[in-house]
Design an enzyme around this catalytic site. Structure first.
Site, PDB file in Angstrom:
ATOM      1  N   THR A 164      -1.348  13.777  11.822  1.00 11.38           N
ATOM      2  CA  THR A 164      -1.061  14.357  10.510  1.00 11.38           C
ATOM      3  C   THR A 164      -2.205  13.945   9.595  1.00 11.38           C
ATOM      4  O   THR A 164      -2.206  12.862   9.015  1.00 11.38           O
ATOM      5  CB  THR A 164       0.289  13.871   9.965  1.00 11.38           C
ATOM      6  OG1 THR A 164       1.318  14.233  10.886  1.00 11.38           O
ATOM      7  CG2 THR A 164       0.589  14.514   8.620  1.00 11.38           C
ATOM      8  N   LYS A 211       1.966  21.169   8.185  1.00 14.07           N
ATOM      9  CA  LYS A 211       2.635  19.917   8.539  1.00 14.07           C
ATOM     10  C   LYS A 211       2.982  19.121   7.287  1.00 14.07           C
ATOM     11  O   LYS A 211       4.079  18.541   7.180  1.00 14.07           O
ATOM     12  CB  LYS A 211       1.737  19.105   9.468  1.00 14.07           C
ATOM     13  CG  LYS A 211       2.226  17.685   9.760  1.00 14.07           C
ATOM     14  CD  LYS A 211       3.563  17.647  10.461  1.00 14.07           C
ATOM     15  CE  LYS A 211       3.927  16.225  10.847  1.00 14.07           C
ATOM     16  NZ  LYS A 211       5.277  16.134  11.442  1.00 14.07           N
ATOM     17  N   LYS A 250       1.760   7.925   3.255  1.00 11.82           N
ATOM     18  CA  LYS A 250       0.439   8.480   3.564  1.00 11.82           C
ATOM     19  C   LYS A 250       0.458   9.997   3.500  1.00 11.82           C
ATOM     20  O   LYS A 250      -0.409  10.627   2.881  1.00 11.82           O
ATOM     21  CB  LYS A 250       0.014   7.984   4.947  1.00 11.82           C
ATOM     22  CG  LYS A 250      -1.354   8.482   5.424  1.00 11.82           C
ATOM     23  CD  LYS A 250      -1.255   9.682   6.353  1.00 11.82           C
ATOM     24  CE  LYS A 250      -0.568   9.345   7.664  1.00 11.82           C
ATOM     25  NZ  LYS A 250      -0.511  10.542   8.568  1.00 11.82           N
TER      26      LYS A 250
END
Length: 303
Positions: free
Chosen positions: A97, A172, A241
């Site tokens: 990701t 995503k 994150k």
């Protein structure tokens, strides 16, 4: 003949993905790591071990990355003894990701060196990774995506092209924004319910089976109600994150995203409280504790 696959990142997701590739006949090289369990198991089944990304690249036609995020990807690709240093054409499939801005900047830089990049982030859990039933979002040039598809299908039930390079990572982040948004809402609602004396069991008895029920809700509440630590294995530091990447993307797009900022702040609170390595459903405990209540020992509502 099947292409030779190099795999970097044998964590909870990557080990299952690599295992499926090997079981389905793809020649596999894996990168050495101090955590030996997954590597030793794969080598025992026929995989080859490489010491550096450069060595792995020399033994591979396609390299799959399944690491934490963009800094790790850039180090593996461009760092000392990185993939680029092998000086050969490759297809790199980034299942991490990563930050879409980094991905879209990196792709033309690699293309100039004969290396194609597709972003192919994952949805679902380590269980589905081991079962070969992941969902994969794929961004990239059509010919690169077509080349990657049979490899991805070794560990995915669904492979969904999203458009040019970078769109897989963008999708995503949007997927994670929605799921982390649910987590933040559930956590705050549970805390407010506890303030009013409403137990998590009462909360669940109303939402379960209603229009607000879904598979994500059920996994989250498997932790809340049953304290199942493995119900949703995604660390809150990684949620922070990803929401930080989303904030960066929104800024670059000139977009105002107050909901994204609020969701990011919820996970920033958890990480600042020292709970970053706990899994996402534990956000409910962090938000409850910050407000002086607990969800753990509340009695189950009377039948």
């Amino acid at each position: 003949m099947k292409e030779r696959i190099g795999f970097i990142g044998l964590g909870a997701m990557g080990s299952g993905m690599a295992g499926n590739l090997l079981a389905k006949g793809w020649p596999l090289t894996v990168l050495a790591h101090t955590r030996r369990e997954a590597i030793d198991q794969l080598v025992a089944k026929g995989a080859t071990e490489a010491v550096t990304p450069r060595e792995l690249a020399l033994a591979s036609d396609v390299v799959i990355l399944c690491v934490t995020g963009s800094p790790q990807v850039e180090q593996i690709v461009k760092g000392r003894d990185g993939l680029v240093s092998a000086g050969k054409p490759l297809l790199i499939v980034d299942c991490s990701t990563s930050n879409p801005a980094v991905t879209t900047h990196l792709a033309p830089e690699l293309a100039a060196q004969g290396i194609a990049l597709v972003d192919a982030p994952l949805a679902r859990t380590p269980k589905e990774a081991a079962e070969g039933k992941l969902d994969v979002m794929v961004g990239g040039a059509p010919e690169a995506v077509a080349r990657a598809r049979p490899i991805l299908e070794a560990f995915a039930a669904r492979v969904i092209p999203t458009g040019p390079v970078g769109t897989g990572h963008t999708m995503k982040l949007l997927n994670n924004f929605i799921s982390m948004g649910y987590s933040a809402i559930y956590s705050e609602a549970l805390m407010l319910g506890a303030k009013a004396g409403l137990t998590p069991h009462v909360f669940d008895s109303v939402l379960r089976g209603s229009r607000m029920d879904c598979a994500f809700y059920q996994a989250f509440f498997d932790f809340v109600l049953n304290r199942n630590e493995n119900a949703q294995r995604f660390a809150m530091v990684n949620a922070l994150k990803d929401m930080s990447y989303l904030a960066s993307f929104a800024h670059s797009a000139g977009a105002v995203n107050p909901m994204g900022a609020a969701v990011r702040n919820s996970f920033a609170i958890a990480v600042a409280a020292g709970q970053g390595e706990a899994f996402v459903p534990a956000l409910s405990d962090v938000i409850a504790a910050a407000n002086g209540v607990s969800l753990i020992d509340l009695p189950k509502a009377a039948e």
